[in-house]
Design a protein around this motif. Structure first.
Motif, PDB file in Angstrom:
ATOM      1  N   LYS A 263      17.205  41.391  32.672  1.00  0.00           N
ATOM      2  CA  LYS A 263      17.391  40.375  33.712  1.00  0.00           C
ATOM      3  C   LYS A 263      18.606  39.497  33.415  1.00  0.00           C
ATOM      4  CE  LYS A 263      12.569  40.051  35.192  1.00  0.00           C
ATOM      5  NZ  LYS A 263      11.355  39.203  35.246  1.00  0.00           N
ATOM      6  N   GLN A 264      18.804  39.160  32.136  1.00  0.00           N
ATOM      7  CA  GLN A 264      19.971  38.356  31.773  1.00  0.00           C
ATOM      8  C   GLN A 264      21.266  39.113  32.041  1.00  0.00           C
ATOM      9  OE1 GLN A 264      18.920  37.577  27.692  1.00  0.00           O
ATOM     10  NE2 GLN A 264      17.988  35.587  28.160  1.00  0.00           N
ATOM     11  N   LYS A 265      21.274  40.417  31.730  1.00  0.00           N
ATOM     12  CA  LYS A 265      22.465  41.228  31.987  1.00  0.00           C
ATOM     13  C   LYS A 265      22.722  41.358  33.485  1.00  0.00           C
ATOM     14  CE  LYS A 265      23.104  44.966  29.618  1.00  0.00           C
ATOM     15  NZ  LYS A 265      22.874  46.289  28.989  1.00  0.00           N
ATOM     16  N   GLU A 266      21.647  41.556  34.261  1.00  0.00           N
ATOM     17  CA  GLU A 266      21.804  41.656  35.714  1.00  0.00           C
ATOM     18  C   GLU A 266      22.329  40.342  36.296  1.00  0.00           C
ATOM     19  OE1 GLU A 266      18.054  42.810  37.295  1.00  0.00           O
ATOM     20  OE2 GLU A 266      18.251  44.916  36.716  1.00  0.00           O
ATOM     21  N   LEU A 267      21.828  39.236  35.770  1.00  0.00           N
ATOM     22  CA  LEU A 267      22.289  37.933  36.245  1.00  0.00           C
ATOM     23  C   LEU A 267      23.771  37.756  35.951  1.00  0.00           C
ATOM     24  CD1 LEU A 267      21.631  35.165  37.467  1.00  0.00           C
ATOM     25  CD2 LEU A 267      21.049  34.384  35.158  1.00  0.00           C
ATOM     26  N   TYR A 268      24.189  38.099  34.743  1.00  0.00           N
ATOM     27  CA  TYR A 268      25.594  37.962  34.379  1.00  0.00           C
ATOM     28  C   TYR A 268      26.467  38.875  35.241  1.00  0.00           C
ATOM     29  CZ  TYR A 268      29.889  37.862  31.645  1.00  0.00           C
ATOM     30  OH  TYR A 268      31.194  37.723  31.255  1.00  0.00           O
ATOM     31  N   SER A 269      25.979  40.110  35.453  1.00  0.00           N
ATOM     32  CA  SER A 269      26.736  41.059  36.269  1.00  0.00           C
ATOM     33  C   SER A 269      26.871  40.559  37.701  1.00  0.00           C
ATOM     34  CB  SER A 269      26.040  42.425  36.250  1.00  0.00           C
ATOM     35  OG  SER A 269      26.705  43.346  37.085  1.00  0.00           O
ATOM     36  N   THR A 270      25.792  39.987  38.243  1.00  0.00           N
ATOM     37  CA  THR A 270      25.826  39.465  39.614  1.00  0.00           C
ATOM     38  C   THR A 270      26.819  38.322  39.735  1.00  0.00           C
ATOM     39  OG1 THR A 270      23.518  40.086  39.991  1.00  0.00           O
ATOM     40  CG2 THR A 270      24.458  38.413  41.441  1.00  0.00           C
ATOM     41  N   ILE A 271      26.755  37.382  38.800  1.00  0.00           N
ATOM     42  CA  ILE A 271      27.660  36.226  38.846  1.00  0.00           C
ATOM     43  C   ILE A 271      29.104  36.656  38.647  1.00  0.00           C
ATOM     44  CG2 ILE A 271      28.294  34.098  37.629  1.00  0.00           C
ATOM     45  CD1 ILE A 271      25.323  33.636  37.135  1.00  0.00           C
ATOM     46  N   GLU A 272      29.323  37.561  37.696  1.00  0.00           N
ATOM     47  CA  GLU A 272      30.682  38.045  37.458  1.00  0.00           C
ATOM     48  C   GLU A 272      31.224  38.763  38.692  1.00  0.00           C
ATOM     49  OE1 GLU A 272      33.102  40.458  33.952  1.00  0.00           O
ATOM     50  OE2 GLU A 272      31.055  41.052  34.451  1.00  0.00           O
ATOM     51  N   GLY A 273      30.369  39.586  39.328  1.00  0.00           N
ATOM     52  CA  GLY A 273      30.805  40.296  40.524  1.00  0.00           C
ATOM     53  C   GLY A 273      31.139  39.351  41.660  1.00  0.00           C
ATOM     54  N   LEU A 274      30.287  38.326  41.858  1.00  0.00           N
ATOM     55  CA  LEU A 274      30.546  37.353  42.922  1.00  0.00           C
ATOM     56  C   LEU A 274      31.827  36.576  42.650  1.00  0.00           C
ATOM     57  CD1 LEU A 274      26.947  35.937  43.516  1.00  0.00           C
ATOM     58  CD2 LEU A 274      28.281  37.333  45.100  1.00  0.00           C
ATOM     59  N   TRP A 275      32.035  36.218  41.396  1.00  0.00           N
ATOM     60  CA  TRP A 275      33.225  35.444  41.046  1.00  0.00           C
ATOM     61  C   TRP A 275      34.495  36.262  41.291  1.00  0.00           C
ATOM     62  CZ3 TRP A 275      37.519  34.980  37.923  1.00  0.00           C
ATOM     63  CH2 TRP A 275      38.023  33.690  37.744  1.00  0.00           C
ATOM     64  N   LEU A 276      34.471  37.527  40.870  1.00  0.00           N
ATOM     65  CA  LEU A 276      35.639  38.389  41.085  1.00  0.00           C
ATOM     66  C   LEU A 276      35.841  38.659  42.570  1.00  0.00           C
ATOM     67  CD1 LEU A 276      35.225  40.959  38.162  1.00  0.00           C
ATOM     68  CD2 LEU A 276      36.906  39.127  38.346  1.00  0.00           C
ATOM     69  N   ASP A 277      34.745  38.866  43.310  1.00  0.00           N
ATOM     70  CA  ASP A 277      34.862  39.081  44.758  1.00  0.00           C
ATOM     71  C   ASP A 277      35.479  37.861  45.442  1.00  0.00           C
ATOM     72  OD1 ASP A 277      33.780  41.591  44.576  1.00  0.00           O
ATOM     73  OD2 ASP A 277      31.747  40.979  45.141  1.00  0.00           O
ATOM     74  N   ALA A 278      35.036  36.672  45.018  1.00  0.00           N
ATOM     75  CA  ALA A 278      35.573  35.453  45.615  1.00  0.00           C
ATOM     76  C   ALA A 278      37.056  35.294  45.298  1.00  0.00           C
ATOM     77  CB  ALA A 278      34.790  34.242  45.111  1.00  0.00           C
ATOM     78  N   LEU A 279      37.428  35.545  44.051  1.00  0.00           N
ATOM     79  CA  LEU A 279      38.830  35.405  43.654  1.00  0.00           C
ATOM     80  C   LEU A 279      39.704  36.417  44.382  1.00  0.00           C
ATOM     81  CD1 LEU A 279      40.926  34.067  41.797  1.00  0.00           C
ATOM     82  CD2 LEU A 279      40.389  35.813  40.079  1.00  0.00           C
ATOM     83  N   ASN A 280      39.239  37.680  44.424  1.00  0.00           N
ATOM     84  CA  ASN A 280      40.015  38.717  45.115  1.00  0.00           C
ATOM     85  C   ASN A 280      40.127  38.405  46.603  1.00  0.00           C
ATOM     86  OD1 ASN A 280      40.320  40.138  42.720  1.00  0.00           O
ATOM     87  ND2 ASN A 280      38.532  41.422  43.069  1.00  0.00           N
ATOM     88  N   ALA A 281      39.035  37.933  47.192  1.00  0.00           N
ATOM     89  CA  ALA A 281      39.053  37.633  48.626  1.00  0.00           C
ATOM     90  C   ALA A 281      40.017  36.491  48.939  1.00  0.00           C
ATOM     91  CB  ALA A 281      37.643  37.286  49.099  1.00  0.00           C
ATOM     92  N   GLN A 282      40.077  35.485  48.070  1.00  0.00           N
ATOM     93  CA  GLN A 282      41.015  34.385  48.291  1.00  0.00           C
ATOM     94  C   GLN A 282      42.457  34.874  48.220  1.00  0.00           C
ATOM     95  OE1 GLN A 282      39.833  31.452  45.357  1.00  0.00           O
ATOM     96  NE2 GLN A 282      38.533  30.360  46.818  1.00  0.00           N
TER      97      GLN A 282
END
Length: 450
Positions: A359-378
């Protein structure tokens, strides 16, 4: 006069529910309204709350097992001896003889039992049930979080679909205007019939894109209604906010800070930690099977018989007896049941630890993915803005030259499609940035808002 007043009230009472229903159907829904309504009406969430109530009952059962049990029992028998001329029976302190072939006797008993000690199994079970309740509460919170995320995603997809409709409608208007100009040029002999057919086909294609975008919007609204447990045919007027450049390009929060905050507040992580504690208690409860069990029991009873010369009260008095006993049960050989239970409990403990890590790994992966998606989208949004401006300038020039007969149909349609593609890339990057940033803020402990 009174009759008119009565009729007036009757009519108002009859139409009031329909007016209220119509008002509700025409009510405007903001993102906050959708979330609040779903948290109240969603079926999955209500089922989780019922499970929470069941866990509260389990705690009461586990707590009640610490106390003695008390019961009353009575038995009534009719005995027929068809071939015995005389019979004898013992009733309490009496030996009763009877020449009746049919006799009746009754027994009355009050029984109590209390387990004094069973290796701490009952206490550990009580602790487990309390932990299960906390896990059930976290499960409710987890469902609430998932529901809010799904609603936010659908709401932003609706925003995206709505803006896509506007873009496609604008493109259709340009295509229709271009086709009308093409008809004039065809009459003048400046373009061929094949070129005019291409312009007409482009109008049909743009109409199809408008219909497709409207269909996507209806589909997203239907999914939102389903999450809110609303009827699919019910009208739903959404309040769609206007998002500015600052909303899209707002500075993203630190990725590590979000993760550390999420570790401390996300219910799935807290539930994983409680599952480990629960598994530890399960090991202790399983080990209790190796220990002796000490229990206390007591009873008070009496008997009656219709063949006795004493009346019912005297029989109850003289036949009354009381008993108290203490029992010790020591497990010696149990076909490996206790050993298997302990081994399974330890395996469950190991599984709980691995589940938490996962669960901790999934949480980190989710947050990292959202952060990269947000940065790339900007970054894509900033690039798409420039591309739209240059594509618009290029299309305007080619369109003007086409109107003058200096550019052919293929060149015009190419520039038009490039402009449409740039606008679609812009709106896609816009809402991807909004969605990712919104979810990142939610993982950081903030409310979902646009």
């Amino acid at each position: 006069m009174k009759l008119r007043i009565i009729c007036m009230f009757a009519v108002l009472s009859a139409i009031a529910p329909f007016y209220a229903q119509d008002k509700q159907e025409r009510a405007q829904w903001t993102l906050e309204d959708c979330i609040n309504y779903a948290l109240e009406k969603n079926i999955q969430l209500q089922q989780d709350k019922i499970s929470l109530q069941e866990s509260e009952i389990d705690i009461k059962d586990a707590r009640a097992s610490l106390f003695p049990t008390l019961s009353f029992s009575t038995g009534h028998n009719v005995v027929n001896r068809p071939y015995q001329e005389q019979s004898s029976t013992v009733s309490g302190t009496e030996i009763i003889s009877s020449d009746s072939r049919t006799t009746y006797n009754g027994s009355y008993s009050v029984n109590a039992a209390w387990t004094l000690w069973n290796g701490g199994k009952r206490l550990n079970t009580l602790k487990q049930q309390k932990t299960n309740k906390a896990i059930a509460q976290l499960s409710v919170s987890e469902t609430e979080n998932t529901l809010q995320e799904q609603i936010a995603q659908l709401f932003i997809q609706i925003l995206y679909a709505d803006e896509s409709i506007s873009i496609n409608k604008g493109t259709l208007e340009v295509s229709e205007a271009t086709y009308k100009r093409g008809e004039e040029l065809f009459k003048e002999g400046s373009i061929s019939k094949a070129d005019l057919a291409q312009l007409e086909a482009q109008v049909s294609n743009d109409k199809y894109q408008v219909v497709s975008a409207e269909s996507s919007l209806r589909d997203y609204k239907l999914q939102l209604k389903q999450l809110l447990e609303l009827d699919g045919t019910e009208e739903m007027d959404l309040v769609l906010p206007q998002l500015e450049y600052e909303d899209i390009m707002r500075l993203l929060p630190n990725q590590t800070d979000i993760y550390q905050t999420a570790l401390s507040i996300r219910p799935e992580i807290q539930s994983g930690k409680l599952s480990i504690e629960n598994a530890k208690l399960g090991i202790s409860a399983a080990k209790a099977g190796y220990y002796p069990t000490i229990s206390l029991s007591a009873s008070s009873s009496s008997m009656t018989n219709n063949a006795s010369t004493n009346n019912w009260a005297q029989q109850m008095k003289y036949g009354w007896n009381n008993m108290i006993s203490i029992n010790l049960s020591i497990p010696i050989f149990d076909n490996r049941q206790n050993k298997s239970n302990v081994q399974k409990a330890r395996l469950q403990y190991n599984t709980s630890q691995l589940d938490l890590i996962n669960k901790q790994k999934e949480l980190y992966s989710t947050i990292e993915g959202l952060w990269l998606d947000a940065l790339n989208a900007q970054q894509q949004y900033a690039a798409a803005e420039t591309k739209v401006k240059s594509s618009q300038t290029s299309f305007d020039m080619v369109n003007e030259q086409f109107n003058l007969g200096m550019k052919n149909t293929v060149e015009l349609l190419t520039e038009k499609n490039n402009l449409l593609s740039a606008k679609q890339e812009l709106v896609q990057a816009k809402y991807m940035a909004i969605l990712s940033r919104t979810l990142l803020n939610f993982y950081a402990g903030n409310n979902i808002e646009l």
